[in-house]
Enzyme design. Structure first.
Site, PDB file in Angstrom:
ATOM      1  N   GLN A 132       0.822  -1.204   0.000  1.00 26.21           N
ATOM      2  CA  GLN A 132       0.000   0.000   0.000  1.00 26.21           C
ATOM      3  C   GLN A 132       0.859   1.259   0.000  1.00 26.21           C
ATOM      4  O   GLN A 132       2.049   1.212   0.241  1.00 26.21           O
ATOM      5  CB  GLN A 132      -0.919   0.012   1.219  1.00 26.21           C
ATOM      6  CG  GLN A 132      -0.185  -0.141   2.540  1.00 26.21           C
ATOM      7  CD  GLN A 132      -1.062  -0.704   3.635  1.00 26.21           C
ATOM      8  OE1 GLN A 132      -2.273  -0.648   3.549  1.00 26.21           O
ATOM      9  NE2 GLN A 132      -0.452  -1.256   4.673  1.00 26.21           N
ATOM     10  N   HIS A 175     -11.285   4.124  18.511  1.00 20.86           N
ATOM     11  CA  HIS A 175     -10.628   2.955  19.092  1.00 20.86           C
ATOM     12  C   HIS A 175     -11.237   2.542  20.432  1.00 20.86           C
ATOM     13  O   HIS A 175     -11.297   1.364  20.741  1.00 20.86           O
ATOM     14  CB  HIS A 175      -9.115   3.184  19.171  1.00 20.86           C
ATOM     15  CG  HIS A 175      -8.486   3.189  17.807  1.00 20.86           C
ATOM     16  ND1 HIS A 175      -8.127   4.352  17.153  1.00 20.86           N
ATOM     17  CD2 HIS A 175      -8.225   2.183  16.943  1.00 20.86           C
ATOM     18  CE1 HIS A 175      -7.649   4.055  15.952  1.00 20.86           C
ATOM     19  NE2 HIS A 175      -7.687   2.752  15.802  1.00 20.86           N
ATOM     20  N   ASP A 180      -1.391   0.319  13.264  1.00 20.57           N
ATOM     21  CA  ASP A 180      -1.044   1.594  13.901  1.00 20.57           C
ATOM     22  C   ASP A 180      -0.956   1.475  15.413  1.00 20.57           C
ATOM     23  O   ASP A 180      -0.522   2.406  16.088  1.00 20.57           O
ATOM     24  CB  ASP A 180      -2.040   2.693  13.505  1.00 20.57           C
ATOM     25  CG  ASP A 180      -3.482   2.303  13.790  1.00 20.57           C
ATOM     26  OD1 ASP A 180      -3.712   1.537  14.755  1.00 20.57           O
ATOM     27  OD2 ASP A 180      -4.376   2.747  13.056  1.00 20.57           O
ATOM     28  N   ASP A 185      -0.439 -12.221   6.296  1.00 21.03           N
ATOM     29  CA  ASP A 185      -1.765 -12.057   5.730  1.00 21.03           C
ATOM     30  C   ASP A 185      -2.762 -12.752   6.668  1.00 21.03           C
ATOM     31  O   ASP A 185      -2.618 -13.938   6.971  1.00 21.03           O
ATOM     32  CB  ASP A 185      -1.807 -12.699   4.352  1.00 21.03           C
ATOM     33  CG  ASP A 185      -3.071 -12.341   3.602  1.00 21.03           C
ATOM     34  OD1 ASP A 185      -2.980 -11.488   2.708  1.00 21.03           O
ATOM     35  OD2 ASP A 185      -4.134 -12.893   3.914  1.00 21.03           O
ATOM     36  N   ALA A 186      -3.756 -12.008   7.126  1.00 19.21           N
ATOM     37  CA  ALA A 186      -4.639 -12.516   8.183  1.00 19.21           C
ATOM     38  C   ALA A 186      -5.303 -13.838   7.797  1.00 19.21           C
ATOM     39  O   ALA A 186      -5.342 -14.780   8.592  1.00 19.21           O
ATOM     40  CB  ALA A 186      -5.700 -11.471   8.510  1.00 19.21           C
ATOM     41  N   ASP A 190      -9.896  -5.157  12.538  1.00 15.85           N
ATOM     42  CA  ASP A 190      -9.823  -3.736  12.162  1.00 15.85           C
ATOM     43  C   ASP A 190      -9.219  -3.609  10.771  1.00 15.85           C
ATOM     44  O   ASP A 190      -8.166  -3.008  10.589  1.00 15.85           O
ATOM     45  CB  ASP A 190      -8.987  -2.994  13.215  1.00 15.85           C
ATOM     46  CG  ASP A 190      -9.115  -1.481  13.092  1.00 15.85           C
ATOM     47  OD1 ASP A 190     -10.005  -1.032  12.353  1.00 15.85           O
ATOM     48  OD2 ASP A 190      -8.319  -0.762  13.722  1.00 15.85           O
TER      49      ASP A 190
END
Lengths: 567, 511
Positions: B247, B277, B301, B355-356, B373
């Site tokens: 990205q 959050h 983040d 990668d989830a 998220d």
């Protein structure tokens, strides 16, 4: 791209046509007509950056059958059953035997890798198919397909009605398909996606066509059989439906007065995609079978290696029985007193082990002959028997290429088809990948060679060089993907001389139905006996032959086939 | 030993003029480079008073070093002068791209920053003494010192006016640095021409032209392609932009508000991200009886992790995020790590870059609480992470009595998309409790709390929250009629209907 369009119409490209394909072809042809001498103006695809070759040249070994000159077998093995041919029919026969607890057989396959049209390849990027690459979710009649998919773990659970619910990981993910038409991608490959609402004739033709699809789909005969079923053997034998086989799909369209070019293109594309035949050369029965044998909106099960996934499943069960690199060059059925092949007399199977170039003889009680029928007269002694009707089995050649790309073209779906292209487009091998990251992929590009005379097409195909093929592929894809050449790093090409049985008018309910099912102790099993080169048909014939054999051997087993089948 | 600029072949006046213009240019450019360094450092590190003080201090000190070193140069003063002009142009011209680049690693950034300031200062410091020595025979000392120094100060004035009034608002940091580098080098090329007899080195001219070409290319390409497009996309100054294999990462900052954009989509604004959050984490986390093991998918983040760490019952948090560039930035970069209270360096946190979907397949651990998220399902790749297949796999990692919280786009902007996520969660046999919260920079935002057994709302939240209390949290589960449920299909891998809902919803809303 006039020359490419000629190829769709079933005309092979002349040298001049190939020259007109574009800058790649000009260079490629320089190489093609003077073997070994690089043409000075030759422009290698991708500036020489693109690697690849024509792979799988076993037709040369196969051609030894024509030329003969095999060594005499030095050793003989006794074995109850030999299966000749490790394509889907032969493997399915082996699967049924082994699944019934009958393990004492050998399966002889010429290629190093079994699977026939379902063979696959693999590189650092992905596994990819070399031919068949999906199985439509099977309907109720396809009992053996359902049994297999369940066994493969493709069924997540059974619904309250007992119907299988397939694992969404293996059902083709969205976006499934798209069609490049007049400079834009449409997200559906259908006649509707092409329809010009202002063309009233076309609107009416499509409505009539859709109505006929519904009528044929809903059709049930007195015994409850559908007009067009999968496997084909479960279809009705009603004269009204069977009579469709005498027409070509074009005849049907002409008689119905459906003149819409776009509708005809769509149906022609479907015929080329499933049968390697055009509107002119596909029987109307086969044409309607395509549209009416599966429920509307049927989904597909697909895997990176295509139907190679099924081959792998079969091979995990047949590792001990399958012997590759074995060229079966002679079958000699024992004769009875009258000189006819004896049903219980056994068969001598002579095969050349191509890795050691030595011959071996198997003495078998029963043989399943799972090779395409055109090979039978070269392999089986005294076949066809005198006085038997001639066997008009013809096969369409295909070129399949796997293109390794650094990234996917934008918006790629699973199946990507170009309107008015000689190819039937490409599929994306990594489509079922669950990762969210974009990356390299493999595109499998399919080109059926559809001239009316497949012999001519085959000869033309075998003369083409790798450069010719790459030129042709790029000239086709560049319309939709101007950047295609820069994405591709490798192109491997497979030439299938006899890829698919051709369901030409009159064949399915004529020669195919009349053809011998059995020759002494030899039982035939191949999708060409259905006249439809589909996995479901290959499996049906393999399982059918295996079950006949089990009955002959007195081996207990449960049938995997639909009860209403007209064998 | 000094070479007088009085070689035959041209009017001495023109050369003198060239030298004085050069003095003015160097003074202007030198100060511009320092102002650029100070501004970039303030953007990236905050605390502008400290940044400007230390940078200007180091710069003046470096000039002193340069002036001192000038005594060791004895000959070829004109050639040296031009060489320095070229070097100042190159180093100064490249200062913005180099500093933006160095921002990836915070420890390296400070080293690069002060090294750059030091180098510029030394070079500029060399020039005034050289100039005085070259011109010493042209003017009486009194006039010479007066002229050179007043030009020097005049250049500084020009720089200090140009910078805030024109360069920052109109030209941008990246381009300013290139533009002034180019100006330096144009003067260098011109001097090469005027003093071609004195320096007698054709190579010098070639070097000057080459450096000029480099910076021009930089001004045209780097700035043009990378920064200008971004400047049009983002309202605030871009303080960092990076492209990872996955990205485009862009951080902007204005008036203390840091915003993170991934592929152009706002991920948070530091002004109100606590609302997002807290709402994402606490209603679910507080409702779980014994949340010892927590899994966070996406959210590199570290802001969700920061919220989870506020709950002392949590023993370990596993954060799975695709992009190591994001997790590294938010773990190691002072300004960014400050936003998540250095959560990613907590001994209770384990960061995994994977990668989830694949990671969930390859691991079997179960968790008491899972936070999902991911970016919105705006394309088919991301849409996979909102399918029945994904939730089924996720549910297999949920411990009995556990819960998961899923960010679920805006129920106001993309109502069908939101309720599609709710229905998809229900389709795999989980209980789904949808709720929403107002996040000013996002708008009305939606979440789904999923669990195998119905959850009881918690009556205790961690003390240090700014937004949520148990009473406020309860109210979030009520939906007004403009966000009420609508009939939707379930999102599956083979239909990916959610991508369509999301695209339609947001495009209608944006219109």
């Amino acid at each position: 791209m006039e020359p490419l369009r000629a190829l769709i119409r079933g005309r092979l490209l002349s040298r001049r046509d190939l020259l007109r394909l574009g800058p790649f072809a000009a260079g490629a042809l320089g190489l093609g007509c003077r073997p070994g001498a690089p043409a000075p103006a030759a422009r290698a695809p991708g500036g020489g950056r693109i690697s690849g070759s024509i792979v799988g040249a076993s037709h040369r070994i196969g051609h030894r059958l024509r030329d003969g000159g095999f060594p005499e077998p030095q050793q003989t093995r006794e074995v109850p059953v030999v299966i000749v041919g490790g394509g889907m029919a032969g493997l399915s026969a082996g699967w049924k035997l082994a699944g019934s607890g009958m393990h004492d057989f050998v399966l002889l396959e010429l290629e190093a890798q079994p699977g026939g049209n379902a063979r696959w390849g693999e590189n650092a990027v992905s596994a990819y198919p070399w031919g068949a690459h999906y199985v439509p979710v099977p309907g109720a009649e396809a009992t053996a397909v359902r049994e297999l998919l369940d066994e493969m773990g493709m069924v997540r659970e059974h619904g309250p009605d007992g119907e299988p619910i397939y694992d969404a990981r293996h059902l083709c993910h969205a976006p499934q398909e798209r069609l490049f038409f007049h400079g834009q991608w449409r997200d559906e490959i259908s006649a509707r996606a092409l329809l010009d609402a202002g063309d009233t004739g076309a609107v009416a033709a499509l409505a009539a066509f859709d109505g006929q699809v519904r009528r044929y789909s809903d059709y049930r005969d007195a015994r409850g059989r559908r007009a067009f079923a999968l496997p084909r053997a479960a279809s009705t034998t009603d004269a009204e439906i069977v009579a469709l086989d005498r027409l070509s799909m074009r005849d049907y369209f002409d008689r119905a007065g459906w003149s819409s070019e776009r509708l005809r293109w769509y149906v022609d594309y479907c015929c080329r995609d499933d049968y390697g035949c055009t509107l002119d050369t596909t029987s109307a029965w086969a044409g309607w079978h395509y549209f009416c044998s599966r429920p509307a909106g049927a989904e597909y099960l697909t895997w990176p290696e295509g139907n190679g996934r099924i081959v792998r499943h079969y091979m995990a069960r047949l590792a001990e029985q399958v012997r590759t690199g074995m060229l079966v060059y002679r079958l000699r059925p024992a004769l009875d007193a009258a000189g006819a092949p004896a049903p219980d007399g056994g068969v001598e199977v002579d095969a050349l082990d191509t890795t050691s170039d030595t011959a071996v003889r198997f003495r078998a009680r029963h043989v399943v002959y799972a090779l395409p029928r055109f090979t039978a007269r070269r392999v089986i002694e005294n076949y066809p028997p005198a006085g038997a009707p001639s066997e008009e089995f013809t096969y369409c050649p295909w070129m399949v290429a796997n293109l390794t790309v650094d990234r996917l073209p934008d918006g790629a779906a699973w199946d990507n088809v170009l309107y008015d292209s000689p190819s039937v487009g490409y599929v994306v091998a990594t489509h079922q990948d669950l990762r969210t990251t974009p990356g390299a992929s493999v595109l499998t590009y399919y080109l059926p060679l559809t001239p009316p005379n497949p012999e001519v097409a085959r000869a033309w195909m075998l003369e083409r060089s790798w450069d010719d093929w790459v030129a042709l592929i790029f000239a086709d894809l560049i319309q939709a993907h101007p950047e295609i050449e820069s994405l591709v790093s490798n192109v491997d090409v497979m030439l299938w001389g006899h890829a698919m049985i051709r369901p030409v008018p009159g064949f399915l309910w004529g020669a195919a139905r009349r053809a011998e099912r059995r020759h002494g102790a030899i039982r035939f099993a191949h999708s060409d006996m259905s006249g439809l080169s589909l996995f479901e048909e290959a499996q049906y014939h393999g399982v059918r032959a295996a079950e006949e054999l089990l009955r002959a051997l007195g081996h207990p087993h449960a049938s995997s086939l639909p009860p209403a089948a007209d064998t | 030993m000094d070479d007088p600029p009085t070689a035959p072949g041209g009017p001495a006046g023109a050369r003198t003029r060239a030298l004085l213009i050069a003095a003015f240019t160097i003074a202007t450019c030198g100060l511009i480079y320092e102002l650029l360094a100070g501004t970039i450092a303030s953007y990236l590190l905050g605390d502008s008073v400290t940044q400007f003080s230390t940078i200007i201090g180091v710069y003046l000190f470096a000039m002193g070093i340069g002036s001192y070193l000038s005594r060791y140069v004895h000959r070829d003063l004109v050639a040296r002068f031009i060489e320095i002009e070229i070097l100042v142009g190159l180093i100064g011209g490249l200062s913005s791209p180099v500093l933006f680049f160095a921002f990836g690693s915070i420890s390296a950034f400070r080293v690069v920053l002060y090294a750059w300031v030091l180098a510029t200062g030394v070079l500029v410091g060399l020039e005034i003494p050289f100039l005085l020595r070259i011109l010493k025979d042209q003017f009486p000392l009194r006039d010479l010192v007066s002229t050179v120094l007043s030009l020097d100060y005049l250049g500084a004035l020009a720089a200090s006016l140009l910078f805030p009034l024109w360069l920052v608002p109109r030209v941008g940091l990246m381009r300013s640095s290139f533009v002034f580098g180019v100006l330096n080098l144009v003067v260098a090329v011109w001097m090469c021409h005027v003093f071609r007899r004195e320096h007698g080195r054709p190579r010098l001219t070639v070097q000057a032209w080459a450096a000029l070409a480099l910076l021009l290319a930089g001004a045209v390409y780097a700035d043009d392609l990378m920064e200008r497009s971004e400047r049009q996309l983002y309202a605030d100054p871009v303080i960092l932009s990076r492209t990872s294999p996955y990205q485009r990462i862009v951080l902007t900052q204005a008036n203390g508000d840091v915003r993170l954009f991934l592929n152009g989509n706002l991920q948070f604004s530091s002004r109100d991200e606590y609302r997002y959050h807290e709402a994402l984490v606490h209603p679910g986390l507080a409702a779980v009886a014994a949340p010892r093991q927590v899994l966070v998918l996406g959210g590199g983040d570290g802001l969700a992790v920061r919220e989870i760490l506020k709950d002392n019952r949590v023993e370990q948090i596993t954060l799975v995020d695709l992009d190591p560039l994001v997790t590294d930035l938010f773990a190691a970069h002072d300004a960014l790590a400050a936003l998540n209270d250095h959560a990613l360096r907590s001994p209770r946190v384990r960061v995994v870059n994977a990668d989830a979907f694949v990671w969930l397949e390859e691991h079997a651990e179960r968790y008491d609480f899972i936070v999902v998220d991911f970016p919105d399902p705006s394309n088919y790749s991301l849409g996979k992470l909102y399918t029945t297949t994904f939730y089924r796999r996720l549910a297999a990692h949920l411990d009995a009595g556990g819960a998961m919280a899923i960010q679920s786009t805006s129920p106001l902007a993309a109502r069908e998309a939101f309720w599609c996520i709710v229905e998809t969660v229900r389709a795999v046999g989980l209980h789904a409790a949808p709720y929403h919260a107002a996040i000013p920079s996002f708008g009305e935002w939606g979440f789904v709390l999923a669990s195998s057994e119905p959850l009881r709302a918690a009556d205790r939240y961690p003390a240090a929250l700014r937004y949520l209390t148990p009473d406020i949290a309860r109210s979030l589960f009520d939906f007004p009629s403009d966000m009420a449920p609508v009939p939707v299909e379930v999102n599956r891998l083979n239909n990916q209907i959610l991508v369509q809902y999301h695209t339609d919803g947001w495009s209608r809303y944006a219109r």
